[in-house]
Scaffold this active site. Structure first.
Site, PDB file in Angstrom:
ATOM      1  N   LYS A  57      72.509  51.795  58.618  1.00 63.28           N
ATOM      2  CA  LYS A  57      72.313  52.323  59.980  1.00 63.28           C
ATOM      3  C   LYS A  57      73.636  52.798  60.574  1.00 63.28           C
ATOM      4  O   LYS A  57      73.716  53.859  61.151  1.00 63.28           O
ATOM      5  CB  LYS A  57      71.787  51.240  60.929  1.00 63.28           C
ATOM      6  CG  LYS A  57      70.414  50.733  60.663  1.00 63.28           C
ATOM      7  CD  LYS A  57      69.925  49.864  61.817  1.00 63.28           C
ATOM      8  CE  LYS A  57      70.785  48.647  62.131  1.00 63.28           C
ATOM      9  NZ  LYS A  57      70.871  47.633  61.108  1.00 63.28           N
ATOM     10  N   ARG A  74      66.325  44.211  68.717  1.00 66.12           N
ATOM     11  CA  ARG A  74      66.192  43.395  67.514  1.00 66.12           C
ATOM     12  C   ARG A  74      64.909  42.562  67.536  1.00 66.12           C
ATOM     13  O   ARG A  74      64.619  41.871  66.581  1.00 66.12           O
ATOM     14  CB  ARG A  74      67.335  42.397  67.464  1.00 66.12           C
ATOM     15  CG  ARG A  74      68.614  42.609  66.700  1.00 66.12           C
ATOM     16  CD  ARG A  74      68.595  43.104  65.333  1.00 66.12           C
ATOM     17  NE  ARG A  74      69.625  42.504  64.510  1.00 66.12           N
ATOM     18  CZ  ARG A  74      70.875  42.931  64.408  1.00 66.12           C
ATOM     19  NH1 ARG A  74      71.278  43.963  65.097  1.00 66.12           N
ATOM     20  NH2 ARG A  74      71.721  42.321  63.603  1.00 66.12           N
ATOM     21  N   ARG A  79      80.157  43.826  50.593  1.00 67.22           N
ATOM     22  CA  ARG A  79      80.757  44.667  51.637  1.00 67.22           C
ATOM     23  C   ARG A  79      82.187  44.236  52.013  1.00 67.22           C
ATOM     24  O   ARG A  79      82.468  43.066  52.224  1.00 67.22           O
ATOM     25  CB  ARG A  79      79.863  44.605  52.886  1.00 67.22           C
ATOM     26  CG  ARG A  79      80.300  45.536  53.969  1.00 67.22           C
ATOM     27  CD  ARG A  79      79.140  46.011  54.779  1.00 67.22           C
ATOM     28  NE  ARG A  79      78.623  45.000  55.691  1.00 67.22           N
ATOM     29  CZ  ARG A  79      77.665  45.266  56.584  1.00 67.22           C
ATOM     30  NH1 ARG A  79      77.127  46.464  56.649  1.00 67.22           N
ATOM     31  NH2 ARG A  79      77.243  44.318  57.385  1.00 67.22           N
ATOM     32  N   ARG A  88      83.314  40.417  56.029  1.00 67.39           N
ATOM     33  CA  ARG A  88      82.838  39.869  57.300  1.00 67.39           C
ATOM     34  C   ARG A  88      82.318  38.452  57.138  1.00 67.39           C
ATOM     35  O   ARG A  88      81.626  38.152  56.175  1.00 67.39           O
ATOM     36  CB  ARG A  88      81.703  40.753  57.846  1.00 67.39           C
ATOM     37  CG  ARG A  88      82.143  41.650  58.956  1.00 67.39           C
ATOM     38  CD  ARG A  88      81.079  42.639  59.294  1.00 67.39           C
ATOM     39  NE  ARG A  88      79.829  42.036  59.731  1.00 67.39           N
ATOM     40  CZ  ARG A  88      78.797  42.752  60.181  1.00 67.39           C
ATOM     41  NH1 ARG A  88      78.892  44.051  60.257  1.00 67.39           N
ATOM     42  NH2 ARG A  88      77.683  42.155  60.556  1.00 67.39           N
ATOM     43  N   ARG A 117      70.103  36.335  57.835  1.00 72.02           N
ATOM     44  CA  ARG A 117      70.028  37.598  58.577  1.00 72.02           C
ATOM     45  C   ARG A 117      68.844  38.420  58.086  1.00 72.02           C
ATOM     46  O   ARG A 117      68.142  39.040  58.870  1.00 72.02           O
ATOM     47  CB  ARG A 117      71.334  38.387  58.425  1.00 72.02           C
ATOM     48  CG  ARG A 117      72.480  37.732  59.181  1.00 72.02           C
ATOM     49  CD  ARG A 117      73.815  38.332  58.812  1.00 72.02           C
ATOM     50  NE  ARG A 117      73.947  39.721  59.200  1.00 72.02           N
ATOM     51  CZ  ARG A 117      74.750  40.589  58.584  1.00 72.02           C
ATOM     52  NH1 ARG A 117      75.460  40.214  57.531  1.00 72.02           N
ATOM     53  NH2 ARG A 117      74.823  41.816  59.002  1.00 72.02           N
TER      54      ARG A 117
HETATM   55  P1  AMP Z   1      74.969  43.611  63.209  1.00 69.92           P
HETATM   56  O1  AMP Z   1      76.370  44.111  63.086  1.00 69.92           O
HETATM   57  O2  AMP Z   1      74.067  44.582  63.941  1.00 69.92           O
HETATM   58  O3  AMP Z   1      74.391  43.187  61.879  1.00 69.92           O
HETATM   59  O4  AMP Z   1      75.014  42.300  64.127  1.00 69.92           O
HETATM   60  C1  AMP Z   1      75.759  41.161  63.767  1.00 69.92           C
HETATM   61  C2  AMP Z   1      75.213  39.940  64.490  1.00 69.92           C
HETATM   62  O5  AMP Z   1      75.314  40.130  65.908  1.00 69.92           O
HETATM   63  C3  AMP Z   1      73.743  39.658  64.223  1.00 69.92           C
HETATM   64  O6  AMP Z   1      73.544  38.901  63.033  1.00 69.92           O
HETATM   65  C4  AMP Z   1      73.367  38.864  65.479  1.00 69.92           C
HETATM   66  O7  AMP Z   1      73.858  37.535  65.423  1.00 69.92           O
HETATM   67  C5  AMP Z   1      74.158  39.586  66.559  1.00 69.92           C
HETATM   68  N1  AMP Z   1      73.388  40.700  67.174  1.00 69.92           N
HETATM   69  C6  AMP Z   1      73.633  42.041  67.051  1.00 69.92           C
HETATM   70  N2  AMP Z   1      72.739  42.761  67.754  1.00 69.92           N
HETATM   71  C7  AMP Z   1      71.890  41.859  68.315  1.00 69.92           C
HETATM   72  C8  AMP Z   1      70.744  41.973  69.152  1.00 69.92           C
HETATM   73  N3  AMP Z   1      70.262  43.168  69.548  1.00 69.92           N
HETATM   74  N4  AMP Z   1      70.132  40.820  69.556  1.00 69.92           N
HETATM   75  C9  AMP Z   1      70.591  39.615  69.186  1.00 69.92           C
HETATM   76  N5  AMP Z   1      71.659  39.434  68.389  1.00 69.92           N
HETATM   77  C10 AMP Z   1      72.317  40.539  67.958  1.00 69.92           C
END
Ligand code: AMP
Length: 218
Positions: A13, A88, A127, A160, A171
């Site tokens: 994404k 989400r 990654r 990360r 996740r």
């Molecule tokens: P991402 O980089 O989008 O994979 O986000 C990393 C982490 O941030 C996720 O595993 C969640 O813990 C948190 N996170 C990101 N976006 C959201 C969201 N819209 N709602 C809740 N937690 C989020």
């Protein structure tokens, strides 16, 4: 253009959002990035979000909604946006609709980047990112020329914290159970779009562009 990018962690994404920024000149708004910035700055919200993020769970809706509301009010988001990683869950999707209805700027599309589970696992466990210039590599599929070093700026690469096997599995489960119902939510609204997210990055971008054009989103 006002769209949401849907897809599991590792679906690409973020990469596709970067391409769209260049193509359409509108910002990518990633709640993951906003949250990581808040954690590294040590803000109150960041401190509250950290433990959920470290274990691969979702951060509470109020924190994320507060952040997204603020971000959408910034000038650059007035001409459109690409939301990445938000919403989400169904409740965030409903809150987003309410928020956008207030300014009469409803979403035009929700585009899924579709990728199989095995491919996601390999992408996520391999990654590597550069904190300095933002470049992203993969130990298995697109390694840097010199191990552990960014090709572009020679900075040390890092893995990360939430890209480790157990957290990754959390996740992906969270995605399956809580986020994937958004597909039906947007199908019911008549704004769901999708592309296959496997193969050459530029070919995926071309498919994304085509899908947006055929939905008359520009
Ligand atoms: P991402 O980089 O989008 O994979 O986000 C990393 C982490 O941030 C996720 O595993 C969640 O813990 C948190 N996170 C990101 N976006 C959201 C969201 N819209 N709602 C809740 N937690 C989020």
């Amino acid at each position: 253009m006002r769209i949401v990018l849907l897809g599991a962690p590792g679906s690409g994404k973020g990469t596709q959002a970067q391409k769209l920024i260049t193509e359409y000149g509108i910002p990518q708004i990633s709640t993951g990035e906003l949250l990581r910035a808040a954690v590294s700055e040590g803000t109150e919200l960041g401190n509250k979000a950290k433990s959920a993020m470290d274990s691969g769970q979702l951060v509470s809706d109020d924190i994320v909604l507060y952040m997204i509301k603020e971000r959408l009010q910034e000038d650059d988001a007035k001409k459109g946006f690409i939301l990445d990683g938000f919403p989400r869950n169904l409740s965030q999707a409903a809150s987003l609709d309410t928020l956008l209805a207030e300014t009469n700027q409803p979403l035009q599309g929700a585009l899924l980047i579709d990728v199989d589970f095995e491919v996601l696992m390999q992408r996520l466990t391999g990654r590597l990112s550069c904190e300095n210039c933002g470049a992203v590599y993969n130990r298995f599929t697109s390694p840097p020329k010199v191990e552990g070093t960014c090709d572009k700026c020679q900075n040390a690469l890092f893995h990360r914290g939430d890209d480790h096997a157990e957290v990754i599995s959390n996740r992906l489960k969270t995605y399956e159970n809580v986020t994937s119902p958004l597909v039906n939510y947007y199908k019911n609204k008549g704004i769901f779009l999708s592309v296959q997210g496997v193969g050459d990055i530029d070919e995926i971008s071309a498919a994304v562009k085509l899908e947006l054009e055929s939905a008359k989103i520009s």
